[in-house]
Design an enzyme around this catalytic site. Sequence first.
Site, PDB file in Angstrom:
ATOM      1  N   ASP A 187       0.786  -1.234   0.000  1.00 26.14           N
ATOM      2  CA  ASP A 187       0.000   0.000   0.000  1.00 26.14           C
ATOM      3  C   ASP A 187       0.817   1.283   0.000  1.00 26.14           C
ATOM      4  O   ASP A 187       0.585   2.165  -0.820  1.00 26.14           O
ATOM      5  CB  ASP A 187      -0.916   0.026   1.231  1.00 26.14           C
ATOM      6  CG  ASP A 187      -1.855  -1.170   1.279  1.00 26.14           C
ATOM      7  OD1 ASP A 187      -1.674  -2.109   0.493  1.00 26.14           O
ATOM      8  OD2 ASP A 187      -2.763  -1.162   2.115  1.00 26.14           O
ATOM      9  N   GLU A 420       1.610  -9.662  11.567  1.00 29.76           N
ATOM     10  CA  GLU A 420       1.336  -9.177  10.217  1.00 29.76           C
ATOM     11  C   GLU A 420       2.642  -8.955   9.453  1.00 29.76           C
ATOM     12  O   GLU A 420       2.769  -9.321   8.284  1.00 29.76           O
ATOM     13  CB  GLU A 420       0.542  -7.873  10.314  1.00 29.76           C
ATOM     14  CG  GLU A 420       0.033  -7.330   9.004  1.00 29.76           C
ATOM     15  CD  GLU A 420      -0.765  -6.048   9.205  1.00 29.76           C
ATOM     16  OE1 GLU A 420      -1.295  -5.548   8.191  1.00 29.76           O
ATOM     17  OE2 GLU A 420      -0.861  -5.542  10.347  1.00 29.76           O
TER      18      GLU A 420
END
Length: 479
Positions: A187, A420
């Site tokens: 992102d 993550e």
Amino acid sequence: MSALLGTPVPTAAADLTLRRGAARVLLGNWRGGSTVPSRGLYPHQWSWDSAFIAIGLRHLSVRRAQRELETLLAAQWADGRVPHIVFNPAVPLDAYFPSPDFWRSSRAGAAAGAPAAIETSGIVQPPVHALAAWLVHTADPETSRARGFLERLRPRLAAWHDYLTGPRDLGGGGLAAMVHPWEPGMDNSPAWDAPLARVEPVAPGSYRRADLDHGQSAERPTDLDYGRYVRLAADYRDRGYRDAGYREAAPSAFAVEDPCVNALLIASEHALARVTAQTGGDPAPHEERAARLTKALVRRLWSPEHGMFLSRDLVDDRLIPERSAAGLVPLLVPGLPAEVVAALLSTAKGGGFRLGELPMAASYDLSGPAFDASRYWRGPAWFNINWLLERGLRVQGAYREADGLRDAMLDIAGACGFAEYVDPYTAQARGTRDFGWTAALTLDLLAARRAATPAPRAAGRDSDAPAGSGARERTSVRL
């Protein structure tokens, strides 16, 4: 940390504990038809997350892995796109932003064929899905055939690839283009800084970032970047999610060709050829398209100067001189020129990524001006990208390096609480914990290591007898 780095090989008991921990994460994140990436930060179904999760779920439940992909592809649009989020209507709107009332897919995307009864986002994510479907099939071909799994998914996967190679060939050079930084998956990569600088952000008070309820601001994209993300998504929505004339209609648009996305498209085309052959079709068109995409990838995105693939900004038609791990993922692609493979391996092991020296490869050049060890895709090491690199090393015959990376990832996964992402230097956990694809890919790597380990020799066995399936793992690619 790994066998490559000189530490002992884990015991069977340690591997069993790790497997149980990973299974606990996936069972806890299961929502009846799909798996959420995390129970707080990401409470819906994400596209490439589900592909990676299905790859791991096949080691626990083939039926559940099949269901994961079936649920995602049930939300496919009529134009072929697979949306990057499929929303769970039971989740409150304020639990995640941008929420369904922002995307308005069933209304704003009606002309593009958005489902009327399922709310989704209007953008996409990298195409790992055909590869995932093939791997799920190979885990239990009998169950797959009995349920018509590949027969039902094949036309949807073919339509998905047709969309990426048709309407999304915005540059006209044969590669798929991405129209939002969320689409390539990385992102807030520094590779997007220059393209994003053209975008006027929305007013800070016009939306609320739910992600900061679950993560530290120092580990997330900045407010400035987020304002630009919202602007791009709103503009695309207000154009009815149309790709035709995209660049002309939005001179400040984000439009890039990304090497990770296109490498995954090539790998998935090869997988779709196998799916097609398995279901009685002709695999040749998919192999031919994979070959065309491979040539286009090298022609348009290879940079000998940087020793890796770079993203191309289609607005000013130039390569973006930022070295992210996306540029190493094409190791997955069979048939690359030998000099390209050699340069990629040299870059991966060099000072920018230090593969084999550090536990896992960073998401961005360690010596790059925008490197940040903690902030999202600007430096931390991610399990899905390193899983792809491990696989790519095997495609290129670098088995020792692949074994070392696999073992390092398995050492880190349990120690970091299936995080993550992690600090590339220390492997300290970053982002949310109990993350879906981290747990899933841990299961896949554990299964691969188990398959590669020679079975104990039975009493009286001839010492010159073949070692079994473990020996084959080091000389073949897991497809």
